[in-house]
Structures are given as structure tokens and as C-alpha cells.
Design an enzyme around this catalytic site. Sequence first.
Site, PDB file in Angstrom:
ATOM      1  N   LYS A 259     -10.009   3.336  -8.639  1.00 21.00           N
ATOM      2  CA  LYS A 259      -8.859   4.472  -7.781  1.00 21.00           C
ATOM      3  C   LYS A 259      -7.893   4.057  -8.155  1.00 21.00           C
ATOM      4  O   LYS A 259      -7.535   4.905  -7.513  1.00 21.00           O
ATOM      5  CB  LYS A 259      -9.588   4.046  -5.911  1.00 21.00           C
ATOM      6  CG  LYS A 259     -11.068   3.639  -6.395  1.00 21.00           C
ATOM      7  CD  LYS A 259     -11.186   5.564  -5.244  1.00 21.00           C
ATOM      8  CE  LYS A 259     -12.913   5.546  -4.924  1.00 21.00           C
ATOM      9  NZ  LYS A 259     -13.433   6.973  -5.062  1.00 21.00           N
TER      10      LYS A 259
ATOM     11  N   ASP B 154     -13.511   3.807   2.120  1.00 18.34           N
ATOM     12  CA  ASP B 154     -13.860   3.162   2.680  1.00 18.34           C
ATOM     13  C   ASP B 154     -13.298   1.727   1.712  1.00 18.34           C
ATOM     14  O   ASP B 154     -13.634   0.401   1.471  1.00 18.34           O
ATOM     15  CB  ASP B 154     -15.577   2.621   1.802  1.00 18.34           C
ATOM     16  CG  ASP B 154     -15.264   4.161   0.550  1.00 18.34           C
ATOM     17  OD1 ASP B 154     -14.241   3.929   0.039  1.00 18.34           O
ATOM     18  OD2 ASP B 154     -16.248   5.025   0.616  1.00 18.34           O
TER      19      ASP B 154
END
Length: 424
Positions: free
Chosen positions: A76, A121
Site C-alpha cells: 500500500k 482496514d
Amino acid sequence: MLQINANARRNDYDDSLRQILNIHAADESRAWLSAWDGLNAGPTPLWDLPDLASRLGVGSIRVKDEGHRSPLGSFKALGAPIALMRLIKRLFQGHDLDAAKLIDRHYTTLLRNLTVISATDGNHGRALAAAARSIGCRCVIVLHKHVNDERRLAIAALGAEIVQIEGNYDESVKEAARLAKKNAWHVVSDTSYDGYETIPRDVMQGYGTIAAEAIEQNDGRPYTHVFIQGGVGGLAAGVISYFAERDGEQRPRFIIVEPDQAECLYQSALRGHAAHATGSVDSVMAGLACGETSPLAWRFLSVLADAFMTVSDKTAIEAMRILAAGSTRDIPVVAGESGAAGLAGLIQATGDAKERVALALDEHSHVLLLNTEGATAPALYRQLTSLRAEDVLHAQLQWQGAQATTVILGSAASNAAVLSAAGG
Ligand SMILES: Cc1ncc(COP(=O)(O)O)c(C=O)c1O
């Protein structure tokens, strides 16, 4: 469960898709991020696992190890910083901002009133918080009730303000949008929704680096299969669009893997449009526990993904353990719950005679897996594998030492950073 996608195309990469995601913009994103000290230097390792390949009856397995991407511990770190940089360049168009200076706090005075917000998340929020800190703007992160304390503390440690809600991931996305509207903040989300596509496009574009490196590090033999885990679908769209544009008809088969309980992409394949999951959306694979497909990502997956499959939490945990254990010829690899999901898909598909045939998996297959995260929640990693992430990383280094004469496709030079991320 396995669903073959009858709409998958292997012809030339469509112009309408190229206008959204393309190799040119992916390579530019990669160049921009090379200036960021939040990433470990160089490409992430591409490990070769010959023992596992022969155990699963395929020709070879290569694992792109994104646990080594940065001290943040996941792929990410390639998405949020790029989307934030492109957003700021658009907002301050007249200032002709330099990308390398932007990510190195050169424009903090200009950006002092800028606030960005996102739901997460875990991994996307962590990457956004780190990028906001490097750039010098304020960051607010909305967390849902299933995000564990380790992941919350890691985000807070990067200076982000945390808003905790009672609902699930999809509700946290809505709350981030509501807060942004109320306060004139900017949402930097990795998922798209009605009227919100530019930023998720930039996030996905950042992930093209994984494909670019995996191709460069490969020894010229084309991959036949890529198993990619799906949350909202952004990672998969970013990676497979790169392969599809580059290789056209020669591209590998793409298999999208999700948790049984959070199967929004699988449901989308069944229904022929971006759909919701029908399961509880509560999986040990926290990064994949998404109930709603990103419509923008679906435009790519609907025509490029060859199959969609779901796996159980049990198989994902088994995959974590297999990767951690290594063997005489296989290097030990630290894979978090979501990181091991691609291998879980391969284990399931090779263990089922019908799925094996449907996916044309055999002793000639050259499979690419993406380990999308290391031990981003170290205590949970230990609970699930009975191993400490730092011990597996030490075993990885020892294995490399013992294999000094073997051709290693990647190096674990970034182990020190990974160790510190794992709390070691
Ligand atoms: C470790 C990990 N792998 C895979 C994914 C899936 O990415 P996407 O939601 O873009 O499909 C995520 C998403 O958060 C993640 O954290």
C-alpha cells in the site's frame, strides 16, 4: 469456490482502459516514489520456491515479497503517497510543484491548511499517514470496529488523528466521505464510488510498480498465471492492467482471490456488474475484508480477470505457515493474513482436479504470487503461525547465507527495516 470469467479478453489493451490506467503513468509514479525515503531502496525481492512448486504440481512459483517494500510492511506504500502527490499538484496547479521536493516537506507552508482523510482496514491508512507526514499536511483516518489495536497504534504513531466507528469497512468509507464534506477536507481513498474516481485511479496506478518489477526480475520466461488477492479490487486492477497493456494476447492468466466471507468481486463476476459481498465480511484476512467492489477497478477486472475464487481463513493461515516454514530449497517468507491469500488460492486450485483443469495449471505453469504484506500485525502473526515474525526474518537471512552459491532473485537487504516494522 471458483468462477471462470466468460467475458475475459486477451486481445489488445482497450483504449478506453488505457485512458484510465497505463504504463506511462505507472512508470511516472514509480519514478516519483524513488525520491521517497518512506520506501526501502530498490525493488522488493522476487523469491523462487521450487519445493512448493513441486509439492503443488506446477512448474515454478515466484513470490513478489511486498513485506519488504517499506517499514510500513505492505504494497500500500505504493498507492496512497502517489494519489496524495497528484491531488496536491492538481489543487495547487499554478505553483508547478516538484514531486521530489513535495514528498520531502519543501512545501509545508503552502500546505498548512490541507487536511486529507480516508477510511482503512489498516494498510492504506498507514501509507496515507506516512505520506502526509512526509509531505507536511494533516491526516485523519477513520477506522472500523474490526481494525485491531496493533494496526490502530501503528497509524497513530505516524501522526494521524484517528476516528473510530462502530460499523464495518464499508461504513467507515461513508463516514470518511461525510466528514470530508462537512469540513472541506479531501478524501484520499483506495476505493471508488459514484462521482469519486480520480484519486482511486491514482492509487491503483501506483501499484503498477509491482508488475513492472516482477517482469524485470523474471528471467525472461513469461508468467503463465498470476494469483492476486482482492479487497475492493484496486491492487488487481493496477497490476493486471500493466501486464495486459504490455503483453496483450501473451499475457498471463489472472486469478482473483478473496475470502469466502468477503466475496464482492466473485459476486460481481456472477452478476456481471460491480456488486456487494453476500458474506459477513469478517475475515482474518483484514485487508481483504471489503464488502463493496470498487466500480472503477471492476471496469478492468470484468474484462481482464480470467477467474475469481474464494478461500477460507483456514487455508490462508495454512499458507502463512507454509511460507514461514520454508524448506531446503525454499526461502522462509513472512506473509501476513492477506499477504498469503494468493498462495491459499493456488493451494485450493491445485488441490482440486476440476479447478486445476479449468485454470490450466500443470507442470509447465510458471506462477506469480504477490505477498502483499509482511507481519503488519505482529502479535496476530504470532498467534496464527506460532512464530515470531523476527525469527522468520532471521531464518530468511540464514537461509540466504546457506545458499550463497544459489542464484537469488531478490535480496533481503531491507530486512532491518522489516524487522523494525515487525517489532523485532
Ligand atoms: C495486505 C493487503 N493485500 C491486498 C489488499 C487488497 O487490495 P484492494 O483493496 O486494492 O483490492 C489489501 C487492501 O487493503 C491489503 O491490505
